[in-house]
Design a protein around this motif. Structure first.
Motif, PDB file in Angstrom:
ATOM      1  N   ALA A   1       7.713  -0.303  -1.036  1.00 12.80           N
ATOM      2  CA  ALA A   1       6.737  -0.430  -1.992  1.00 12.80           C
ATOM      3  C   ALA A   1       6.325  -1.863  -2.550  1.00 12.80           C
ATOM      4  O   ALA A   1       5.269  -1.936  -2.282  1.00 12.80           O
ATOM      5  CB  ALA A   1       6.822   0.600  -3.135  1.00 12.80           C
ATOM      6  N   ALA A   2       7.159  -2.640  -2.670  1.00 16.87           N
ATOM      7  CA  ALA A   2       7.114  -4.118  -3.072  1.00 16.87           C
ATOM      8  C   ALA A   2       6.396  -4.617  -2.137  1.00 16.87           C
ATOM      9  O   ALA A   2       5.679  -5.550  -2.005  1.00 16.87           O
ATOM     10  CB  ALA A   2       8.342  -4.630  -3.847  1.00 16.87           C
ATOM     11  N   ARG A   3       6.955  -4.624  -0.974  1.00 16.88           N
ATOM     12  CA  ARG A   3       6.641  -5.132   0.246  1.00 16.88           C
ATOM     13  C   ARG A   3       5.112  -4.799   0.826  1.00 16.88           C
ATOM     14  O   ARG A   3       4.237  -5.614   1.107  1.00 16.88           O
ATOM     15  CB  ARG A   3       7.493  -5.035   1.716  1.00 16.88           C
ATOM     16  N   TYR A   4       4.679  -3.476   0.680  1.00 16.61           N
ATOM     17  CA  TYR A   4       3.450  -3.087   0.633  1.00 16.61           C
ATOM     18  C   TYR A   4       2.626  -3.802  -0.077  1.00 16.61           C
ATOM     19  O   TYR A   4       1.411  -4.266   0.324  1.00 16.61           O
ATOM     20  CB  TYR A   4       3.416  -1.773   0.528  1.00 16.61           C
ATOM     21  N   HIS A   5       2.871  -3.741  -1.434  1.00 12.09           N
ATOM     22  CA  HIS A   5       2.008  -4.312  -2.578  1.00 12.09           C
ATOM     23  C   HIS A   5       1.794  -5.744  -2.247  1.00 12.09           C
ATOM     24  O   HIS A   5       0.693  -6.402  -2.212  1.00 12.09           O
ATOM     25  CB  HIS A   5       2.551  -4.175  -3.846  1.00 12.09           C
ATOM     26  N   GLU A   6       2.687  -6.615  -1.806  1.00 13.75           N
ATOM     27  CA  GLU A   6       2.815  -7.855  -1.432  1.00 13.75           C
ATOM     28  C   GLU A   6       1.637  -8.114  -0.112  1.00 13.75           C
ATOM     29  O   GLU A   6       0.909  -8.969  -0.195  1.00 13.75           O
ATOM     30  CB  GLU A   6       4.067  -8.304  -1.095  1.00 13.75           C
TER      31      GLU A   6
ATOM     32  N   GLU B   1      -0.735  -3.844   9.231  1.00 12.97           N
ATOM     33  CA  GLU B   1      -1.700  -4.511  10.437  1.00 12.97           C
ATOM     34  C   GLU B   1      -2.471  -3.643  10.946  1.00 12.97           C
ATOM     35  O   GLU B   1      -3.872  -3.658  11.192  1.00 12.97           O
ATOM     36  CB  GLU B   1      -0.660  -5.161  11.351  1.00 12.97           C
ATOM     37  N   ALA B   2      -1.929  -2.234  11.123  1.00 15.37           N
ATOM     38  CA  ALA B   2      -2.821  -1.195  11.654  1.00 15.37           C
ATOM     39  C   ALA B   2      -3.946  -0.809  10.605  1.00 15.37           C
ATOM     40  O   ALA B   2      -5.159  -0.416  11.016  1.00 15.37           O
ATOM     41  CB  ALA B   2      -1.778   0.063  11.598  1.00 15.37           C
ATOM     42  N   LEU B   3      -3.649  -0.825   9.137  1.00 17.59           N
ATOM     43  CA  LEU B   3      -4.744  -0.411   8.243  1.00 17.59           C
ATOM     44  C   LEU B   3      -5.817  -1.392   8.382  1.00 17.59           C
ATOM     45  O   LEU B   3      -6.858  -1.238   8.465  1.00 17.59           O
ATOM     46  CB  LEU B   3      -3.862  -0.364   6.886  1.00 17.59           C
ATOM     47  N   ALA B   4      -5.542  -2.701   8.286  1.00 16.24           N
ATOM     48  CA  ALA B   4      -6.652  -3.740   8.557  1.00 16.24           C
ATOM     49  C   ALA B   4      -7.284  -3.755   9.710  1.00 16.24           C
ATOM     50  O   ALA B   4      -8.455  -3.706   9.724  1.00 16.24           O
ATOM     51  CB  ALA B   4      -5.699  -5.067   8.404  1.00 16.24           C
ATOM     52  N   ALA B   5      -6.722  -3.168  11.005  1.00 12.87           N
ATOM     53  CA  ALA B   5      -7.399  -3.215  12.144  1.00 12.87           C
ATOM     54  C   ALA B   5      -8.196  -1.846  12.121  1.00 12.87           C
ATOM     55  O   ALA B   5      -9.197  -2.058  12.598  1.00 12.87           O
ATOM     56  CB  ALA B   5      -6.405  -3.116  13.168  1.00 12.87           C
ATOM     57  N   SER B   6      -7.835  -0.752  11.409  1.00 11.23           N
ATOM     58  CA  SER B   6      -8.658   0.259  11.231  1.00 11.23           C
ATOM     59  C   SER B   6      -9.943   0.315  10.458  1.00 11.23           C
ATOM     60  O   SER B   6     -10.847   1.102  10.434  1.00 11.23           O
ATOM     61  CB  SER B   6      -7.977   1.371  10.834  1.00 11.23           C
TER      62      SER B   6
ATOM     63  N   ALA C   1      -5.912  -7.758   0.672  1.00 13.30           N
ATOM     64  CA  ALA C   1      -6.914  -6.871   1.432  1.00 13.30           C
ATOM     65  C   ALA C   1      -8.092  -6.549   0.719  1.00 13.30           C
ATOM     66  O   ALA C   1      -8.091  -5.909  -0.415  1.00 13.30           O
ATOM     67  CB  ALA C   1      -6.158  -5.464   1.933  1.00 13.30           C
ATOM     68  N   ARG C   2      -9.026  -7.261   1.146  1.00 17.12           N
ATOM     69  CA  ARG C   2     -10.364  -6.852   0.457  1.00 17.12           C
ATOM     70  C   ARG C   2     -10.871  -5.466   0.477  1.00 17.12           C
ATOM     71  O   ARG C   2     -10.770  -4.702   1.254  1.00 17.12           O
ATOM     72  CB  ARG C   2     -11.661  -7.576   1.156  1.00 17.12           C
TER      73      ARG C   2
ATOM     74  N   PRO D   1       0.539   5.203  -2.204  1.00 19.04           N
ATOM     75  CA  PRO D   1      -0.983   5.581  -2.198  1.00 19.04           C
ATOM     76  C   PRO D   1      -1.673   4.451  -2.116  1.00 19.04           C
ATOM     77  O   PRO D   1      -1.161   3.161  -2.852  1.00 19.04           O
ATOM     78  CB  PRO D   1      -1.225   6.425  -3.546  1.00 19.04           C
ATOM     79  N   VAL D   2      -2.988   4.257  -1.512  1.00 18.40           N
ATOM     80  CA  VAL D   2      -3.830   3.229  -1.546  1.00 18.40           C
ATOM     81  C   VAL D   2      -5.220   3.810  -1.832  1.00 18.40           C
ATOM     82  O   VAL D   2      -5.306   4.976  -1.317  1.00 18.40           O
ATOM     83  CB  VAL D   2      -3.687   2.030  -0.186  1.00 18.40           C
ATOM     84  N   LEU D   3      -6.150   3.212  -2.227  1.00 19.28           N
ATOM     85  CA  LEU D   3      -7.344   3.342  -2.399  1.00 19.28           C
ATOM     86  C   LEU D   3      -8.288   2.603  -1.425  1.00 19.28           C
ATOM     87  O   LEU D   3      -8.287   1.220  -1.339  1.00 19.28           O
ATOM     88  CB  LEU D   3      -7.857   3.192  -3.715  1.00 19.28           C
ATOM     89  N   LEU D   4      -8.845   3.268  -0.472  1.00 18.11           N
ATOM     90  CA  LEU D   4      -9.559   2.481   0.528  1.00 18.11           C
ATOM     91  C   LEU D   4     -10.859   1.978  -0.027  1.00 18.11           C
ATOM     92  O   LEU D   4     -11.424   2.415  -1.286  1.00 18.11           O
ATOM     93  CB  LEU D   4      -9.966   3.799   1.764  1.00 18.11           C
TER      94      LEU D   4
END
Length: 381
Positions: free
Chosen positions: A264-269, A374-379, A274-275, A298-301
């Motif tokens: 989770a810490a790695r995700y947050h970092e 990376e997949a989230l950014a590309a999506s 990410a805009r 969880p993230v919020l788009l």
């Protein structure tokens, strides 16, 4: 199908051997392994009053029943939760009053909104430690104590998580745990109830097994030859195979939670820059309130984003995602029911279409987190 699944079982040959030993023993229903599982789980949580049950929905129903929640009563619970939190109260004949979340940074139930929604009919407050993070239990327990209300903790996401040094599930009147296949401690189907006092523990023990004064194992061993029925109970007993697997899983739990925290810490970092992406609970540890079980990520788009399009794009890249949750007031049954109050949920509604749950489980590698980001950014392009 999935290169990176949403969740994955942390099972090995030990779980298979534990199940094999139960089958070889010839005793499958609730017995000595269940008693050992309850004892060791209680030691991990710091309480002797733990009962294993068939699933967390049963645990919730058992909790409300033991607290004498019934027709004419109201139970306050968050709308952003799995539907069982509310359904178990509805099945007791009570009405459910849905409460709002704190906000984008904290998806837990808002204590201030709980206060706004208390009426003379309120009997209990059900809190949900969403994603494994503790609610503001100081505020909620103070509200309940001042008004004479019971507190039920839905800690399905939070085994071994803590608030100010105490295990979640042990701060209210009754705590409920889940051992479903995607949970931090998984046995397939299973759960537990944790009682604050001996009287509630004794009542739930009776209600778990038909209200009978002796168990089948007692009679099998010759410790008793008959039984009385002293309450109208249910059959919410767990079996020995799942308890045996639970014992092995319990031994993996602390390390699994620690690995989840690192991921989770790695995700947050990785997602911090990410805009437009919101990161609930990113600053949780800075507040010094306790320890999360990190069940979900969880993230919020960004506002205006099509969540379905993002999920499809990530699926095409082999990354499984999910939604936690469709708010209860948006379901057909609950939206139409006159036993579900659903006013004043603006913050829940504001994030309902934006929440996206990313993969998180102890078998993930650091490189998997990077690939998901990376997949989230590309999506989102």
């Amino acid at each position: 199908m999935w290169k990176i699944p949403l969740s994955d079982l942390s099972f090995g040959p030990e779980e298979a051997e534990a199940a094999r030993q139960v089958v070889a023993s010839g005793w499958l229903t609730m017995g000595e392994r269940t008693a050992q599982f309850e004892r060791e789980l209680g030691e991990a949580l710091g309480t002797p009053r733990v009962l294993a049950v068939t699933n967390c929905t049963a645990a919730l129903h058992l909790a409300y029943t033991a607290l004498s929640v019934g027709p004419g009563d109201e139970v306050i619970c968050p709308s952003l939760t799995f539907v069982a939190t509310a359904n178990a109260a509805l099945l007791c004949g009570a009405s459910v009053v849905l409460a709002d979340i704190v906000g984008d940074d904290d998806l837990s139930v808002d204590p201030a909104d709980i206060v706004r929604k208390i009426t003379p009919r309120t009997r209990a407050i059900a809190v949900v430690h969403y994603a494994g993070y503790p609610c503001d239990m100081d505020a909620i327990c103070a509200i309940a104590a001042e008004r004479g209300l019971a507190v039920v903790e839905d800690a399905a996401h939070a085994p071994l998580a803590s608030y100010r040094g105490r295990a979640l599930g042990t701060l209210g009147d009754v705590g409920c745990l889940s051992f479903f296949s995607n949970k931090n401690l998984a046995v397939g189907e299973g759960g537990a109830v944790i009682a604050r006092d001996d009287a509630l523990h004794a009542r739930m023990r009776l209600l778990r097994a038909h209200g009978m004064t002796t168990l089948t194992l007692d009679r099998h061993k010759g410790h008793a030859f008959t039984y009385d029925v002293v309450d109208a109970g249910m059959n919410y007993r767990i079996d020995e195979i799942r308890s045996a697997i639970g014992l092995v899983q319990l031994g993996r739990l602390a390390a699994g939670n620690a690995r989840r925290r690192a991921l989770a810490a790695r995700y947050h970092e990785r997602l911090a820059g990410a805009r437009g992406i919101g990161l609930p609970y990113r600053d949780f540890y800075a507040r010094g309130l306790g320890e999360s079980a990190h069940h979900l990520m969880p993230v919020l788009l960004p506002e205006g984003t099509s969540r379905e399009a993002v999920m499809e794009a990530m699926k095409a890249r082999g990354v499984q995602t999910s939604v936690h949750y469709t708010p209860i007031h948006r379901f057909s049954h609950h939206g139409a029911s006159d036993r579900v109050r659903k006013e004043g949920l603006s913050r829940t509604d504001a994030i309902a279409g934006r929440e996206l749950t990313l993969p998180l489980h102890p078998r993930m590698a650091d490189a998997d987190v990077d690939a998901v980001c990376e997949a989230l950014a590309a999506s989102l392009r």
